[in-house]
Motif scaffolding. Structure first.
Motif, PDB file in Angstrom:
ATOM      1  N   ILE A 136      68.126  33.284   2.763  1.00  0.00           N
ATOM      2  CA  ILE A 136      69.136  32.645   3.620  1.00  0.00           C
ATOM      3  C   ILE A 136      69.735  33.695   4.557  1.00  0.00           C
ATOM      4  N   ASN A 137      70.055  34.856   3.994  1.00  0.00           N
ATOM      5  CA  ASN A 137      70.647  35.911   4.825  1.00  0.00           C
ATOM      6  C   ASN A 137      69.742  36.284   5.988  1.00  0.00           C
ATOM      7  N   ARG A 138      68.444  36.372   5.699  1.00  0.00           N
ATOM      8  CA  ARG A 138      67.522  36.754   6.775  1.00  0.00           C
ATOM      9  C   ARG A 138      67.395  35.640   7.816  1.00  0.00           C
ATOM     10  N   VAL A 139      67.297  34.384   7.343  1.00  0.00           N
ATOM     11  CA  VAL A 139      67.151  33.273   8.293  1.00  0.00           C
ATOM     12  C   VAL A 139      68.415  33.159   9.150  1.00  0.00           C
ATOM     13  N   MET A 140      69.583  33.200   8.478  1.00  0.00           N
ATOM     14  CA  MET A 140      70.831  33.053   9.230  1.00  0.00           C
ATOM     15  C   MET A 140      71.062  34.254  10.154  1.00  0.00           C
ATOM     16  N   GLY A 141      70.620  35.426   9.699  1.00  0.00           N
ATOM     17  CA  GLY A 141      70.736  36.625  10.533  1.00  0.00           C
ATOM     18  C   GLY A 141      69.960  36.434  11.824  1.00  0.00           C
ATOM     19  N   LEU A 142      68.772  35.849  11.691  1.00  0.00           N
ATOM     20  CA  LEU A 142      67.962  35.591  12.885  1.00  0.00           C
ATOM     21  C   LEU A 142      68.641  34.543  13.769  1.00  0.00           C
ATOM     22  N   LEU A 143      69.121  33.461  13.129  1.00  0.00           N
ATOM     23  CA  LEU A 143      69.751  32.386  13.902  1.00  0.00           C
ATOM     24  C   LEU A 143      71.012  32.872  14.621  1.00  0.00           C
ATOM     25  N   ASN A 144      71.674  33.879  14.020  1.00  0.00           N
ATOM     26  CA  ASN A 144      72.915  34.359  14.634  1.00  0.00           C
ATOM     27  C   ASN A 144      72.720  35.540  15.577  1.00  0.00           C
ATOM     28  N   SER A 145      71.468  36.020  15.701  1.00  0.00           N
ATOM     29  CA  SER A 145      71.275  37.160  16.590  1.00  0.00           C
ATOM     30  C   SER A 145      71.575  36.689  18.018  1.00  0.00           C
ATOM     31  N   PRO A 146      72.417  37.442  18.738  1.00  0.00           N
ATOM     32  CA  PRO A 146      72.890  36.960  20.036  1.00  0.00           C
ATOM     33  C   PRO A 146      71.768  36.897  21.063  1.00  0.00           C
ATOM     34  N   ILE A 147      71.852  35.906  21.927  1.00  0.00           N
ATOM     35  CA  ILE A 147      70.913  35.775  23.039  1.00  0.00           C
ATOM     36  C   ILE A 147      71.559  36.468  24.235  1.00  0.00           C
ATOM     37  N   ASN A 148      70.954  37.555  24.707  1.00  0.00           N
ATOM     38  CA  ASN A 148      71.613  38.373  25.720  1.00  0.00           C
ATOM     39  C   ASN A 148      71.300  37.969  27.150  1.00  0.00           C
ATOM     40  N   ILE A 149      70.137  37.307  27.321  1.00  0.00           N
ATOM     41  CA  ILE A 149      69.838  36.860  28.691  1.00  0.00           C
ATOM     42  C   ILE A 149      70.030  35.347  28.714  1.00  0.00           C
ATOM     43  N   VAL A 193      68.816  48.331  42.637  1.00  0.00           N
ATOM     44  CA  VAL A 193      68.625  47.931  41.239  1.00  0.00           C
ATOM     45  C   VAL A 193      68.394  49.153  40.342  1.00  0.00           C
ATOM     46  N   ASP A 194      69.182  49.231  39.257  1.00  0.00           N
ATOM     47  CA  ASP A 194      68.956  50.245  38.215  1.00  0.00           C
ATOM     48  C   ASP A 194      68.322  49.551  37.024  1.00  0.00           C
ATOM     49  N   PHE A 195      67.307  50.194  36.498  1.00  0.00           N
ATOM     50  CA  PHE A 195      66.741  49.614  35.265  1.00  0.00           C
ATOM     51  C   PHE A 195      66.206  50.702  34.346  1.00  0.00           C
ATOM     52  N   GLN A 199      66.734  42.407  31.713  1.00  0.00           N
ATOM     53  CA  GLN A 199      67.959  42.359  32.495  1.00  0.00           C
ATOM     54  C   GLN A 199      68.170  43.709  33.181  1.00  0.00           C
ATOM     55  N   HIS A 200      68.307  43.677  34.523  1.00  0.00           N
ATOM     56  CA  HIS A 200      68.590  44.935  35.223  1.00  0.00           C
ATOM     57  C   HIS A 200      70.036  45.344  34.954  1.00  0.00           C
ATOM     58  N   GLN A 201      70.268  46.652  34.914  1.00  0.00           N
ATOM     59  CA  GLN A 201      71.595  47.112  34.506  1.00  0.00           C
ATOM     60  C   GLN A 201      72.589  47.189  35.673  1.00  0.00           C
ATOM     61  N   ALA A 202      72.075  47.411  36.884  1.00  0.00           N
ATOM     62  CA  ALA A 202      73.005  47.459  38.019  1.00  0.00           C
ATOM     63  C   ALA A 202      72.276  46.985  39.256  1.00  0.00           C
ATOM     64  N   GLY A 203      73.036  46.662  40.322  1.00  0.00           N
ATOM     65  CA  GLY A 203      72.425  46.173  41.548  1.00  0.00           C
ATOM     66  C   GLY A 203      72.207  44.684  41.478  1.00  0.00           C
ATOM     67  N   GLN A 204      71.459  44.164  42.460  1.00  0.00           N
ATOM     68  CA  GLN A 204      71.247  42.726  42.540  1.00  0.00           C
ATOM     69  C   GLN A 204      69.784  42.417  42.795  1.00  0.00           C
ATOM     70  N   ILE A 205      69.313  41.356  42.165  1.00  0.00           N
ATOM     71  CA  ILE A 205      67.976  40.844  42.481  1.00  0.00           C
ATOM     72  C   ILE A 205      68.196  39.450  43.042  1.00  0.00           C
ATOM     73  N   LEU A 206      67.771  39.239  44.275  1.00  0.00           N
ATOM     74  CA  LEU A 206      68.094  37.981  44.948  1.00  0.00           C
ATOM     75  C   LEU A 206      66.832  37.212  45.319  1.00  0.00           C
ATOM     76  N   ILE A 207      66.868  35.905  45.094  1.00  0.00           N
ATOM     77  CA  ILE A 207      65.824  35.021  45.621  1.00  0.00           C
ATOM     78  C   ILE A 207      66.545  34.069  46.568  1.00  0.00           C
ATOM     79  N   ASP A 208      66.091  34.004  47.788  1.00  0.00           N
ATOM     80  CA  ASP A 208      66.788  33.201  48.812  1.00  0.00           C
ATOM     81  C   ASP A 208      68.288  33.508  48.822  1.00  0.00           C
ATOM     82  N   ASN A 209      68.596  34.781  48.727  1.00  0.00           N
ATOM     83  CA  ASN A 209      69.977  35.282  48.767  1.00  0.00           C
ATOM     84  C   ASN A 209      70.847  34.866  47.586  1.00  0.00           C
ATOM     85  N   GLN A 210      70.225  34.379  46.529  1.00  0.00           N
ATOM     86  CA  GLN A 210      71.025  34.058  45.334  1.00  0.00           C
ATOM     87  C   GLN A 210      70.637  35.010  44.206  1.00  0.00           C
ATOM     88  N   GLU A 211      71.634  35.639  43.588  1.00  0.00           N
ATOM     89  CA  GLU A 211      71.403  36.559  42.464  1.00  0.00           C
ATOM     90  C   GLU A 211      70.759  35.766  41.318  1.00  0.00           C
TER      91      GLU A 211
END
Ligand SMILES: Nc1ncnc2c1ncn2[C@@H]1O[C@H](COP(=O)(O)OP(=O)(O)OP(=O)(O)O)[C@@H](O)[C@H]1O
Ligand SMILES: [Mg+2]
Length: 484
Positions: free
Chosen positions: A318-331, A351-353, A397-409
Motif C-alpha cells: 500500500i505504501n508503495r502504491v500510494m507513494g506512486l499515486l501521491n508523487s507530484p506531477i510537475n509539468i 531559454v535555459d535548460f 520543463q525549461h528553467q528560464a526564458g520563454q518558448i512560444l508557439i504563435d506568440n503564446q508561452e
C-alpha cells in the motif's frame, strides 16, 4: 504519514457499504460455523436430561421431537453457514477485483502524467513492480487476508464469551497455551524467513541461468559447451532442491509442535472440566461444549503468523502504491487552447535548460522560426538538437526564458492543443503491438486505410509493406520474431 491501513480505507471509501456487508457476512459465517458445536451440547442435554432438558423447558416435552427439532435446527445452521460462506467469498472477491482494477488504472494514469524526468530517476522496472506485484499483493490480501483476520478475531471473541459463561476457571486454564502458541508461531516464522529467502534466491539463480542458456543456445552449440552448461544447470537445480529441503525440515515441524500447545489447552478442558463436571459444578452438556470448543479456540491462532506476514507485505505494498499515486506531477497543463490549425511560429527566447544533475545544456538559447520556414539544426552528437524538440513538446520543463508557439508561452497552453499539431519522427523507433496499419496511424486513430496507404507511399514504404504476408495487417510482433 498516516498508517497504510488508513490510506487503504480512505482509498476504498466508495466501497464502504460493500466492506461493511462483506464483514457482516464473514462474521455470520463464523457464527454459524461455531453454532453446531454448541448444539452438540444441547443434544447431550436432551439425551442426559430427557424430560428435564433445556428444550423441554422451552415447551417441547417429547424427547424424540426434541432430537428432531434439534436436527432441523442444526440443518438450518449448516445451510446458513454455507450461504454466508458463498456470500462473503463473493463479496470479498468482488471488492478485491474492483479495488485492484481502480488502483491499477489510477496508478497507470498517474504514471502517464508524470514528466519524463521521473522515469529517468526511477527504474521502469520499479514502476512495473508496483503496478503488477504490489497491486496483486493487495488483491490477495483483500481476497483472503481480511476475511481471515475478521474470522480469527470474531471466533476468538465468540468462543471466549461462551467459555467464560460456562466456567471461568476452565476458560482461564484453556487460555494458558495462547501465549505459547503465539510465541511459537512467530518463532517459527522468524526462523523460516531466511530459509525461504534462500529458496527464492536459488529459484531466481536457476531461472536466470536457464534464460541465458536458452537464448544463447547458438553460442553453446558453437563452442560445444553443452556439458559445461549441463553441469552448471545441474548444480543450480541441486542448490534449489537443497534449499527447499533445508526449509522443509523446519516448516514440517510447525504444526506438530504447535499441536502440543493446543493439546495442553484441550487437556485442561478435558481433565479439569471433567473433574468440575463429576463434582456437579458444570453440566454434562456444558462440558461437551467446552471440549469441542477448546480446539476451535486454539487452532485458528496457528494461522496468525501467516496472516501477519500477509498483512505486513500488504501494508508495504500500500505504501508503495500510494507513494506512486501521491508523487507530484510537475509539468501540468496550461489553461489556454492553441488555435487549430496554428500558423506555426516558433520562438525560443533566452531559454535555459539543464537535465537533472547534468551540466547546463542551453544558456539563454534564442531563435525564431517563421511559419513556412524550413530549418535544420546541425551539430555534433550530444549538442542538444533532440532536446530542442523535446522542450518544444514540453516533455521537459525549461528553467528560464520563454518558448512560444504563435506568440503564446507553451506553459500556458493545454498540452493536447499544441502536441497534436506537432509531427515528430523520432531517431529512436518504438513499435506498438498490433498491425503495421495500427503503427502508422498511431495517435490518429480515425485515419482511413487510404490515408494510411498514402502516407506509406510518401515515405516509399508501400511497396515492401504490400509484399509482406498480410500486407498492412501484418502483425508487428509476428514479423519481428525471426529477426531476434
Ligand atoms: N534524459 C536525459 N537526461 C540527462 N541527460 C540527457 C538526457 N537526454 C539527453 N541528455 C544529454 O543532453 C545532451 C544533449 O542530448 P541530445 O539528445 O539533445 O543531443 P543530440 O544533439 O540530439 O545528439 P545526437 O546527434 O546524438 O542525436 C547530451 O549530452 C545528452 O547526453
Ligand atoms: Mg538527437
Amino acid at each position: 504519514m498516516s498508517h497504510p491501513l488508513i490510506k487503504l480505507i480512505r482509498y476504498s471509501r466508495n466501497y464502504r457499504f460493500d466492506i461493511s456487508l462483506a464483514t457482516f457476512y464473514s462474521l455470520m459465517n463464523k457464527f454459524f460455523d461455531i453454532l453446531p458445536e454448541v448444539l452438540i451440547g444441547v443434544a447431550v442435554d436432551v439425551i442426559v436430561k430427557r424430560q428435564d432438558s433445556m428444550l423441554a423447558h422451552l415447551g417441547i416435552h417429547d424427547v424424540k421431537l426434541q432430537i428432531i427439532i434439534l436436527g432441523l435446527f442444526t440443518g438450518v445452521t449448516w445451510i446458513l453457514e454455507s450461504t454466508f460462506q458463498y456470500l462473503y467469498s463473493l463479496k470479498w472477491c468482488y471488492l478485491a477485483q474492483n479495488l485492484q482494477h481502480d488502483m491499477r488504472i489510477d496508478a497507470y494514469s498517474h504514471i502517464q502524467n508524470l514528466e519524463l524526468e521521473f522515469f529517468e530517476n526511477k527504474a521502469t522496472g520499479n514502476m512495473m513492480a508496483i503496478i503488477n506485484d504490489d497491486i496483486n499483493q493487495l488483491e490477495r490480501f483483500i481476497n483472503d487476508g481480511v476475511n481471515q483476520i475478521i474470522q480469527i478475531v470474531g471466533s476468538t471473541i465468540l468462543i471466549s464469551i461462551i467459555f467464560f459463561m460456562i466456567s471461568t476457571q476452565v476458560a482461564l486454564l484453556s487460555f494458558l497455551p495462547i501465549p505459547l502458541i503465539i510465541i511459537g508461531v512467530f518463532f517459527f516464522k522468524n526462523k523460516l524467513a531466511p530459509r525461504y529467502l534462500k529458496v527464492r534466491n536459488a529459484a531466481g539463480d536457476l531461472n536466470s541461468k536457464l534464460n541465458t542458456n536458452l537464448s544463447g543456445i547458438a553460442t553453446i552449440k558453437t563452442y560445444t559447451t553443452e556439458k559445461h552448461e549441463l553441469n552448471a544447470v545441474s548444480q543450480l537445480s541441486q542448490g534449489y532442491a537443497n534449499a527447499n529441503k533445508h526449509a522443509i525440515i523446519m516448516s514440517a515441524a510447525v504444526t506438530p509442535v504447535i499441536r502440543m500447545a493446543v493439546m495442553c489447552g484441550f487437556l485442561a478442558a478435558l481433565i479439569y472440566g471433567g473433574i468440575l463436571t463429576i463434582n456437579g459444578h458444570i453440566q454434562v452438556a456444558s462440558y461437551s461444549i467446552l471440549i469441542f470448543l477448546s480446539q476451535r479456540l486454539l487452532w485458528p491462532l496457528t494461522y496468525l503468523a501467516q496472516v501477519t506476514d500477509m498483512y505486513q507485505r500488504s501494508m508495504a505494498s500500500i505504501n508503495r502504491v500510494m507513494g506512486l499515486l501521491n508523487s507530484p506531477i510537475n509539468i501540468v497543463d496550461g489553461a489556454n487552447q492553441l488555435a487549430t490549425p496554428c500558423s506555426g511560429r516558433v520562438e525560443f527566447k533566452a531559454v535555459d535548460f539543464t537535465y537533472h544533475e547534468r551540466e547546463q545544456l542551453f544558456d539563454r538559447l534564442s531563435f525564431v522560426i517563421e511559419p513556412g520556414e524550413t530549418v535544420a539544426f546541425v551539430g555534433s552528437t550530444g549538442s542538444g538538437k533532440s532536446t530542442i524538440v523535446k522542450l518544444l513538446l514540453r516533455l521537459y520543463q525549461h528553467q528560464a526564458g520563454q518558448i512560444l508557439i504563435d506568440n503564446q508561452e507553451i506553459n500556458t497552453l493545454t498540452m493536447d492543443s499544441f502536441r497534436s499539431q506537432i509531427g515528430v519522427v523520432s531517431q529512436e523507433t518504438f513499435l506498438i503491438d498490433g498491425s503495421i496499419a495500427d503503427n502508422i496511424s498511431y495517435g490518429s486513430f480515425a485515419a482511413s486505410r487510404e490515408q494510411i496507404i498514402q502516407v506509406a507511399r510518401l515515405v516509399e514504404a508501400d511497396q515492401f509493406i504490400s509484399e509482406l504476408p498480410n500486407g498492412y495487417e501484418c502483425c508487428i510482433v509476428e514479423f519481428a520474431t525471426p529477426y531476434y
